[in-house]
Design an enzyme around this catalytic site. Structure first.
Site, PDB file in Angstrom:
ATOM      1  N   ARG A 110      53.985  49.768  40.653  1.00  0.00           N
ATOM      2  CA  ARG A 110      54.458  48.991  41.808  1.00  0.00           C
ATOM      3  C   ARG A 110      55.960  49.064  42.049  1.00  0.00           C
ATOM      4  NH1 ARG A 110      50.455  45.740  39.704  1.00  0.00           N
ATOM      5  NH2 ARG A 110      48.544  46.238  40.806  1.00  0.00           N
ATOM      6  N   GLY A 166      45.974  44.139  31.247  1.00  0.00           N
ATOM      7  CA  GLY A 166      44.916  44.359  30.261  1.00  0.00           C
ATOM      8  C   GLY A 166      43.936  43.204  30.121  1.00  0.00           C
ATOM      9  N   TRP A 194      49.964  40.726  34.885  1.00  0.00           N
ATOM     10  CA  TRP A 194      49.981  42.130  35.319  1.00  0.00           C
ATOM     11  C   TRP A 194      50.664  42.380  36.642  1.00  0.00           C
ATOM     12  CZ3 TRP A 194      47.459  43.134  39.845  1.00  0.00           C
ATOM     13  CH2 TRP A 194      46.368  42.325  40.206  1.00  0.00           C
ATOM     14  N   ASP A 232      36.754  35.666  37.586  1.00  0.00           N
ATOM     15  CA  ASP A 232      37.863  36.632  37.534  1.00  0.00           C
ATOM     16  C   ASP A 232      38.874  36.359  38.641  1.00  0.00           C
ATOM     17  OD1 ASP A 232      39.357  38.793  36.517  1.00  0.00           O
ATOM     18  OD2 ASP A 232      38.519  40.143  38.010  1.00  0.00           O
ATOM     19  N   ARG A 246      44.214  34.427  44.488  1.00  0.00           N
ATOM     20  CA  ARG A 246      43.002  35.243  44.562  1.00  0.00           C
ATOM     21  C   ARG A 246      41.770  34.376  44.852  1.00  0.00           C
ATOM     22  NH1 ARG A 246      42.711  40.249  40.430  1.00  0.00           N
ATOM     23  NH2 ARG A 246      40.580  40.028  39.700  1.00  0.00           N
ATOM     24  N   ASN A 287      44.959  39.977  46.748  1.00  0.00           N
ATOM     25  CA  ASN A 287      45.133  40.590  45.443  1.00  0.00           C
ATOM     26  C   ASN A 287      46.610  40.897  45.235  1.00  0.00           C
ATOM     27  OD1 ASN A 287      44.828  42.746  43.208  1.00  0.00           O
ATOM     28  ND2 ASN A 287      42.754  41.973  43.430  1.00  0.00           N
ATOM     29  N   ALA A 335      42.424  49.250  43.378  1.00  0.00           N
ATOM     30  CA  ALA A 335      41.209  48.718  42.769  1.00  0.00           C
ATOM     31  C   ALA A 335      39.971  48.856  43.661  1.00  0.00           C
ATOM     32  CB  ALA A 335      41.407  47.244  42.397  1.00  0.00           C
TER      33      ALA A 335
HETATM   34 CA    CA Z   1      41.120  40.184  35.963  1.00  0.00          CA
END
Ligand code: CA
Ligand code: CA
Length: 595
Positions: A138, A198, A264, A324, A353, A424, A564
């Site tokens: 990014r 991760g 992340w 998630d 999200r 996202n 993604a």
């Molecule tokens: Ca995730």
């Protein structure tokens, strides 16, 4: 004595600088002041977010609602090779040079005026890296004469801005345990701030502060409750700096030891409060029945004191996340005028999200507002502003596998948003001129169910299955203008494919953003009317930036479809599988801007 000396010193300095200018390019170093003032200065872009608060607002007006129709390409440069994958990078620009990271941990330097390539660095990646969501990056941070970026094998590399030579390299973490790094580092008060990726492999999220000149650690703060934070002395010796939270307060058993909460998407920094705001990802594993409790500090905004590395406050958007719903979305500082009292509140906002747009008091984390920015949210009906907690929907959570006949698969639920989120990684922007946030949102849902899972180093750690589905035939993406005072959507601009690129807004009354279909668009910031667009030939999943080059306002965007969605998007991925990959930078300016 000092007064008498000054003129002579100044003359000497001027003579030296003139001599250097004549002899060749002067490497004007990037200072802390340059970074702190980035949002107000036009001639450079020296931070991710176009200012450490992350507003992505430029005061420039040369390109405006009237002149934008004359915007034409100035140059384009290809990343070349066979490595055309998702390009999510924000360019940084300083002293006539542009620095852009690319897929597979590459970085390019080019002449910002002409696009001429100056140098490139290709990081040697080992076999066995485990990026969850494409081989993207990014962006880079600038500091002093260095340009610094993170790599897919969880390292940091600092290069000389002029030569591209590596000055230092430091390991962030063990890629064999599922760690990787894709976020742009930021500089907060002279410290290099980074996170880790991760969360799908049971890593431990954390924020690190380093000396940007050497890469040496100054402090580290885990974002999973129970883990010890450290500061480091001059010899690199670790000194305990307090546990994050209280061990087992919000995690039962020992799953906190592989608890996720990956940082992340990096962080923003607010100099007014001296706080670093890090968004944190899902708790690991996805199967929430294995880890009763809120599971702090997952799916949260965590505010960390830049000096001490201690958590000042946190706000958890999705306690006990079972979908998630990584809360990694950027937390943007802004001044909120209280509609009742007229008082200015130091606020911050995040389009999570999980589908809610949160407004918090950024001095203490208090929840001031929680507004849906997507049309369908199944997991909660809203938030209680007194407790700051969601009102969960009964039966909104996928069922426990242990309740099934064979214990292998829990009941499936249809959940919206999907785990790819109401929003996202694609960054929203805030215009102090209109008082609106511009959110690149998506309307989609998913079938999701839980399965048994046990942690194994370096293996996917989900305990869930899923299929992502569109909610509408005619669109998935919607760029929405949100009033943070009322939570009202002032306008929206729908898009067939899911939006995955960030947003830029300007003093010229414009909003710029790109689409997977390949259009860079300029919209009227007040109405959402499209005033200009240009087809770049591949999808855009990165945020545009703007700066002034020799009196001309330039707009740059990295292009290349990926990220993604094609990897995880299920039915949505099938629907947009006609989109082509790429890898280049495009720069635009006004035709005859100087005339
Ligand atoms: Ca995730
Ligand atoms: Ca600037």
């Amino acid at each position: 004595m000092q007064i008498q000396k000054l003129p002579g010193q100044r003359k000497l300095a001027l003579a030296l600088s003139a001599a250097l200018t004549l002899a060749g390019p002067v490497s004007a170093k990037v200072t802390d002041a340059d970074i702190l003032n980035d949002a107000k200065t036009n001639q450079d872009v020296v931070s991710f977010g176009m200012g450490t608060q992350g507003q992505r607002f430029s005061p420039m007006t040369q390109i405006n609602t009237k002149s934008v129709k004359n915007l034409v390409p100035a140059w384009s440069m290809s990343f070349g090779g066979e490595k055309q994958r998702g390009q999510e990078s924000q360019p940084v620009i300083h002293n006539g040079k542009m620095f852009v990271t690319a897929s597979y941990s590459r970085i390019f330097a080019m002449d910002a005026k002409t696009g001429k390539k100056l140098w490139k660095y290709e990081h040697r990646l080992p076999d066995g890296i485990m990026p969850c969501c494409d081989v993207i990056n990014r962006g880079a941070a600038l500091y002093d004469d260095l340009v610094i970026f993170a790599t897919l094998d969880a390292q940091l590399v600092a290069l000389n801005q002029d030569t591209g030579k590596v000055v230092w390299k430091e390991k962030l973490e063990d890629y064999k345990a599922g760690y990787s790094a894709t976020a742009a580092p930021i500089i907060a008060k002279g410290k290099l701030i980074t996170g880790v990726s991760g969360g799908e492999f049971g890593v431990i999220g954390r924020i690190d502060a380093r000396d940007p000149r050497t890469g040496k650690l100054l402090w580290t703060r885990p974002t999973v409750e129970g883990h010890m934070g450290y500061t480091f002395d001059k010899d690199g010796k670790a000194i305990e700096n307090g546990i994050s939270g209280t061990t087992n307060a919000t995690w039962s058993g020992d799953l906190w030891q592989t608890g996720g909460a990956a940082t992340w998407n990096g962080a923003t920094y607010d100099p007014e409060t001296n706080l670093i705001f890090a968004g944190t990802g899902n708790p690991s594993p996805w199967n929430s029945h294995l880890r009763p409790g809120d599971n702090l500090f997952s799916s949260s905004t965590v505010a960390i004191d830049a000096d001490t590395g201690k958590i000042a406050w946190h706000f958890q958007g999705t306690p006990h996340d079972g979908w998630d719903f990584d809360g990694v979305n950027e937390f943007i500082s802004f001044d909120l005028k209280d509609p009742k009292t007229g008082k200015v509140i130091k606020a911050g906002a995040k389009a999570d999200r999980n589908g809610f747009f949160f407004v918090n008091d950024r001095t203490n984390g208090k929840l001031l507002g929680a507004y849906p920015f997507v049309n369908k949210i199944t997991w909660a009906t809203g938030f209680d502003l007194t407790t700051g907690r969601p009102n969960f929907t009964p039966d909104g959570r996928p069922g426990n596998p242990l309740d099934s006949a064979d214990g292998k698969k829990g009941s499936s639920v249809f959940s919206a948003p999907s785990f790819l989120g109401g929003k996202n990684q694609q960054q929203m922007a805030y215009s102090p001129q209109t008082g609106l946030f511009y959110i690149p949102a998506n309307e989609w849902g998913m079938d999701i169910w839980n399965e048994p899972i046990a942690y194994k180093k370096g293996a996917a750690y989900l305990g869930a299955g899923f299929t992502i589905k569109p909610l509408h035939d005619d669109y998935i993406g919607a760029l929405r203008a949100m009033d943070p005072k009322t939570g009202k959507i002032v306008w929206e601009s729908k898009n067939y494919a899911p939006l995955w690129g960030g947003v830029l807004t300007t003093g010229g009354g414009l909003v710029f953003h790109g689409t997977p279909e390949g259009l860079l668009r300029a919209l009227d910031a007040k109405t959402g009317e499209e005033l200009w667009s240009f087809q770049v030939g591949t999808g855009i999943v990165a945020p545009p930036v703007t700066w002034e080059q020799d009196g001309e306002q330039m707009v740059a965007v990295t292009t290349g479809w990926g990220g993604a969605v094609p990897l995880w998007g299920g039915d949505v991925a099938k629907r947009v599988n006609y989109l082509e990959q790429g890898g280049s930078v495009w720069v635009f300016k006004l035709h005859n801007a100087k005339k």
